[in-house]
Design a protein around this motif. Structure first.
Motif, PDB file in Angstrom:
ATOM      1  N   GLU A  45      35.856  74.427  24.677  1.00  0.00           N
ATOM      2  CA  GLU A  45      36.907  75.570  24.433  1.00  0.00           C
ATOM      3  C   GLU A  45      37.206  75.082  26.293  1.00  0.00           C
ATOM      4  N   LYS A  46      36.892  75.146  27.018  1.00  0.00           N
ATOM      5  CA  LYS A  46      36.920  75.024  28.173  1.00  0.00           C
ATOM      6  C   LYS A  46      37.975  73.324  28.330  1.00  0.00           C
ATOM      7  N   LEU A  47      37.907  72.129  27.666  1.00  0.00           N
ATOM      8  CA  LEU A  47      38.320  71.011  27.576  1.00  0.00           C
ATOM      9  C   LEU A  47      39.610  71.322  26.761  1.00  0.00           C
ATOM     10  N   LYS A  48      39.543  72.055  25.214  1.00  0.00           N
ATOM     11  CA  LYS A  48      40.809  72.221  24.506  1.00  0.00           C
ATOM     12  C   LYS A  48      41.320  72.681  24.660  1.00  0.00           C
ATOM     13  N   LYS A  49      41.261  73.650  25.835  1.00  0.00           N
ATOM     14  CA  LYS A  49      42.277  74.500  27.179  1.00  0.00           C
ATOM     15  C   LYS A  49      42.832  73.030  27.219  1.00  0.00           C
ATOM     16  N   TYR A  50      41.877  72.720  28.314  1.00  0.00           N
ATOM     17  CA  TYR A  50      43.241  70.992  29.443  1.00  0.00           C
ATOM     18  C   TYR A  50      44.180  70.585  28.058  1.00  0.00           C
ATOM     19  N   LEU A  51      43.562  69.889  27.120  1.00  0.00           N
ATOM     20  CA  LEU A  51      44.715  69.446  26.243  1.00  0.00           C
ATOM     21  C   LEU A  51      45.448  69.819  26.009  1.00  0.00           C
ATOM     22  N   ASP A  52      44.867  71.614  25.597  1.00  0.00           N
ATOM     23  CA  ASP A  52      46.489  72.140  24.727  1.00  0.00           C
ATOM     24  C   ASP A  52      47.428  72.487  26.437  1.00  0.00           C
ATOM     25  N   ASN A  53      46.647  72.271  26.928  1.00  0.00           N
ATOM     26  CA  ASN A  53      48.034  72.590  28.773  1.00  0.00           C
ATOM     27  C   ASN A  53      47.779  70.860  28.057  1.00  0.00           C
ATOM     28  N   LYS A  54      48.049  70.022  27.978  1.00  0.00           N
ATOM     29  CA  LYS A  54      48.600  68.000  28.329  1.00  0.00           C
ATOM     30  C   LYS A  54      48.237  67.640  29.610  1.00  0.00           C
TER      31      LYS A  54
ATOM     32  N   THR B 264      38.622  78.206  32.065  1.00  0.00           N
ATOM     33  CA  THR B 264      38.936  79.155  31.757  1.00  0.00           C
ATOM     34  C   THR B 264      37.737  79.627  31.247  1.00  0.00           C
ATOM     35  N   THR B 265      38.439  81.350  30.782  1.00  0.00           N
ATOM     36  CA  THR B 265      36.729  81.794  29.925  1.00  0.00           C
ATOM     37  C   THR B 265      36.357  81.384  28.948  1.00  0.00           C
ATOM     38  N   SER B 266      35.141  81.398  28.867  1.00  0.00           N
ATOM     39  CA  SER B 266      34.160  81.345  27.710  1.00  0.00           C
ATOM     40  C   SER B 266      34.505  82.213  25.857  1.00  0.00           C
TER      41      SER B 266
ATOM     42  N   VAL C 263      38.015  65.787  34.665  1.00  0.00           N
ATOM     43  CA  VAL C 263      37.280  64.623  34.575  1.00  0.00           C
ATOM     44  C   VAL C 263      35.381  64.665  33.900  1.00  0.00           C
ATOM     45  N   VAL C 264      35.593  64.152  32.590  1.00  0.00           N
ATOM     46  CA  VAL C 264      34.010  64.411  32.020  1.00  0.00           C
ATOM     47  C   VAL C 264      33.924  63.444  31.758  1.00  0.00           C
ATOM     48  N   VAL C 265      32.691  63.967  32.719  1.00  0.00           N
ATOM     49  CA  VAL C 265      31.236  62.356  33.061  1.00  0.00           C
ATOM     50  C   VAL C 265      30.003  63.080  31.675  1.00  0.00           C
TER      51      VAL C 265
ATOM     52  N   ARG D 287      28.375  69.717  27.024  1.00  0.00           N
ATOM     53  CA  ARG D 287      27.401  69.981  25.776  1.00  0.00           C
ATOM     54  C   ARG D 287      26.953  71.293  25.493  1.00  0.00           C
ATOM     55  N   THR D 288      28.167  71.708  25.467  1.00  0.00           N
ATOM     56  CA  THR D 288      28.020  73.767  25.000  1.00  0.00           C
ATOM     57  C   THR D 288      29.360  73.597  23.893  1.00  0.00           C
ATOM     58  N   PRO D 289      29.009  75.173  23.551  1.00  0.00           N
ATOM     59  CA  PRO D 289      30.467  75.196  23.489  1.00  0.00           C
ATOM     60  C   PRO D 289      31.931  75.943  23.874  1.00  0.00           C
ATOM     61  N   GLU D 290      30.979  76.123  25.434  1.00  0.00           N
ATOM     62  CA  GLU D 290      31.632  76.626  26.115  1.00  0.00           C
ATOM     63  C   GLU D 290      32.798  75.726  27.665  1.00  0.00           C
ATOM     64  N   ASP D 291      32.159  74.215  26.768  1.00  0.00           N
ATOM     65  CA  ASP D 291      32.672  73.140  27.047  1.00  0.00           C
ATOM     66  C   ASP D 291      33.586  72.682  26.505  1.00  0.00           C
TER      67      ASP D 291
END
Ligand SMILES: Cc1cc2nc3c(=O)[nH]c(=O)nc-3n(C[C@H](O)[C@H](O)[C@H](O)COP(=O)(O)OP(=O)(O)OC[C@H]3O[C@@H](n4cnc5c(N)ncnc54)[C@H](O)[C@@H]3O)c2cc1C
Length: 608
Positions: free
Chosen positions: A291-300, A112-114, A396-398, A285-289
């Protein structure tokens, strides 16, 4: 004898402001963003949850193993992706295009892009050569210090240096409120979110216009704050009062604060893995994280969260709740070694009860497991667990803790605590003369509980504020007993103060709702006709009878847990009780033995 009841803060803002060394101006914008629920609001939220209950069994059953000993991720979600990839891979193979093959094998569609605002490439030549106040780090502690400096020195010129590409922002909503806002629609550029009370605010402490350009700071008649974004401070020379940036640029200061926070830890099993695995692993830890995770979820995609601390448990609940708005979604796993959620801080019975609540929100909790090996196939990670199971996940989110950012100590002659990490500071939060440390990165002396390092929002606000006051010459000691809070979905919120450690003896006092009352609570938002009874668990009591049994499933909805050392109360956890942290602080400060903790518990009005 119970302590005399202190006057309780009238509202959440006052509660957070009701701390020692409070300066005159209002710190609302730094307060706990949740702004605790009042009972009515909480009940309303609970009602919404119970209305969703019919979906829960379906979601929980999504955690069921599809094969013996094997959990598979995203059974439907990825099929289309995989099919497309197979065709394209065959094409690529036929054409002999190795580069194309590598691209798809590594599933670049996931990256994803920030959305963080584009900022011009930083140029250190634009920064002032000298500033009266220099703040290293752009987080909560640093911004709190700025507030304190400004309120004591109205024309102060403050330069904040941060290696992030953001203006100062708070982190707690990133694992909580922001996901519930995202569930309802688009996330705005300034990351506005709805607090539990319904009030709206941004993740950022102040809008862009609040700040002045670094190049204009020296000439600014009324002073202000400039943020140098994207710059890393390499070292500090406290004797000559000069900092050096990583590009060698030097800035001299009169007073300096180090508030560099901490960096999430990762696990060797991932850091030492091949790149194909590593790119599927992230920390948070950050807004970029976000965004990245949200995109994963939106892509199921299926997400495996590793860790059982505040972040791991909060995030698991938030992601599972986020997925509830979707007709089709990946699974959310939470994998940890301990027997139940938050077991390092919650007594055994409460930890087990909480795990059932976390599961009911749709999280596939995998307790008692650690990672044995990790392998990448076409697009998934196969996580082999010590339990014999294999979890298939897309990412994986550590979430295994944080390490204080103390690289600056190297070459600066600053002491780092060998056991706790963090810069060692004196009672005024000074590491060296005119050089202060606050927030997650400080290792300070707590007169009541000994040397500590605290990674919580309230500590960063109050220690930052005190450091700021001392930077203008107040010479105040840090004697604040900071609090923390956490939310595990909309139904569980808790606050703690002092030593909250499940290895200590605990005494818990809870208000129980009867079965009939629970039904009432689920169907209406009224609390008027509810009667409750108290249940006390003590360290000597066999807690096996209060385990999470069906008929006792709501036993721990609301209560207080006392943590004892030498029979004195050293920590207090308020479980779904809000606006009482000032009272808890007073009790801990008294540092004495109580004959009847039930009487102390009554002060918290757990039945009201
Ligand atoms: C997702 C999440 C949720 C949380 N939720 C809660 C919660 O519910 N309740 C609670 O009490 N606490 C919570 N916390 C913890 C709380 O947010 C932190 O304790 C707090 O942010 C610490 O503030 P700080 O200013 O010390 O550090 P930070 O906010 O981390 O700020 C440090 C800044 O310094 C920068 N920096 C580091 N080194 C350098 C350098 N050499 N040069 C320049 N800049 C540098 C960093 O990039 C960062 O911008 C949460 C944390 C996270 C990550």
């Amino acid at each position: 004898m119970p302590p005399s009841s202190p006057s309780l803060p009238r509202d959440p803002v006052e509660r957070v402001n009701n701390v020692q060394n409070k300066p005159q101006e209002n710190y609302n914008e730094l307060c706990r963003p949740r702004l605790s629920c009042n009972t009515e609001v909480l009940r309303a939220v609970n009602c919404n949850v119970s209305r969703k209950a019919s979906n829960e069994s379906k979601e929980t059953s999504a955690c069921d193993k599809s094969e013996s000993g094997t959990s598979t991720g995203t059974p439907g979600g990825d099929k289309g992706d995989d099919k497309t990839k197979t065709i394209l891979l065959a094409l690529a193979g036929a054409l002999g295009v190795g580069g194309l093959l590598y691209y798809f094998m590594n599933d670049k569609s996931d990256t994803t892009t920030s959305t963080s605002p584009e900022i011009p490439k930083p140029n250190s030549a634009d920064l002032p050569k000298h500033v009266p106040y220099l703040l290293i780090g752009g987080g909560t502690a640093s911004f709190s210090a700025f507030r304190a400096i400004k309120s004591n020195d109205a024309k102060a010129k403050v330069l904040m240096i941060t290696d992030e590409n953001h203006k100062p922002y708070m982190r707690p909503p990133l694992s909580k409120e922001l996901w519930y806002t995202a569930q309802k629609g688009e996330i705005s550029n300034d990351y506005r979110f709805k607090q539990w009370t319904g009030a709206e605010r941004s993740l950022y402490f102040e809008p862009e216009e609040f700040f002045i350009e670094p190049s204009k700071l020296s000439d600014s008649e009324n002073g202000g704050i400039a943020v140098a974004q994207g710059f890393k401070v390499k070292k500090v020379d406290p004797t000559n009062r000069v900092i050096t940036l990583s590009d060698g640029y030097e800035i001299t200061y009169d007073q300096c604060l180090i508030a560099t926070g901490c960096t999430p830890k990762n696990l060797p099993i991932f850091t030492e893995a091949p790149p194909g695995v590593r790119e599927k692993v992230m920390v948070y830890r950050t807004p970029e994280d976000f965004e990245k995770l949200k995109k994963y979820l939106d892509n199921k995609k299926t997400v495996a969260i590793i860790g059982n601390g505040f972040l791991g448990s909060e995030l698991s609940c938030s992601l599972a709740n986020y997925n509830k708005s979707k007709t089709d979604s990946g699974r959310i796993y939470q994998i940890f070694q301990e027997t139940a959620n938050m077991s390092k801080i919650l007594p055994d019975y409460l930890s087990k009860w909480t795990m059932e609540k976390v599961k009911a929100q749709g999280v596939c909790v995998v307790p008692g497991a650690s990672l044995k090996s990790v392998q990448r196939d076409n697009s998934h990670l196969n996580l082999a667990l010590t339990t014999g199971e294999t979890i298939m996940a897309d990412v994986v989110v550590v979430c295994v803790g944080c390490e204080a950012n103390t690289e600056i100590a190297n070459g600066s002659g600053l002491e780092v605590d060998q056991n706790l990490g963090g810069f060692v500071v004196n009672a005024e939060l000074e590491a060296r003369r005119n050089l202060f440390v606050a927030g997650d990165a400080s290792c300070f002396y707590d007169p009541l509980l000994g040397r500590r390092r605290v990674e919580h929002h309230d500590h960063s606000v109050v220690s930052g504020r005190l450091a700021g006051e001392n930077m203008v010459g107040k010479k105040k000691p840090y004697a604040h007993q900071s609090m923390f809070w956490s939310d595990l979905g909309p139904e569980i919120g808790y606050e703690g103060i002092g030593l909250i450690d499940s290895s200590l003896p605990t005494v818990g006092v809870f208000a129980l709702a009867t079965k009939t009352e629970r039904q009432t609570d689920n169907l209406t938002e009224s609390s008027k006709d509810e009667t409750e009874q108290a249940k006390t668990t003590t360290p000597s009591q066999d807690v096996s009878d209060v385990k999470c049994k069906e008929e006792q499933a709501d036993n721990y909805g609301r209560g207080v847990v006392f943590y004892l050392r030498d029979e004195k109360i050293v920590g207090i956890l308020l479980w779904n009780i809000f606006n009482r942290i000032g009272l808890a602080r007073t009790i801990i400060k008294e540092n004495k033995k109580y004959e009847d903790l039930n009487e102390v518990a009554k002060l918290f009005e757990i039945h009201s």
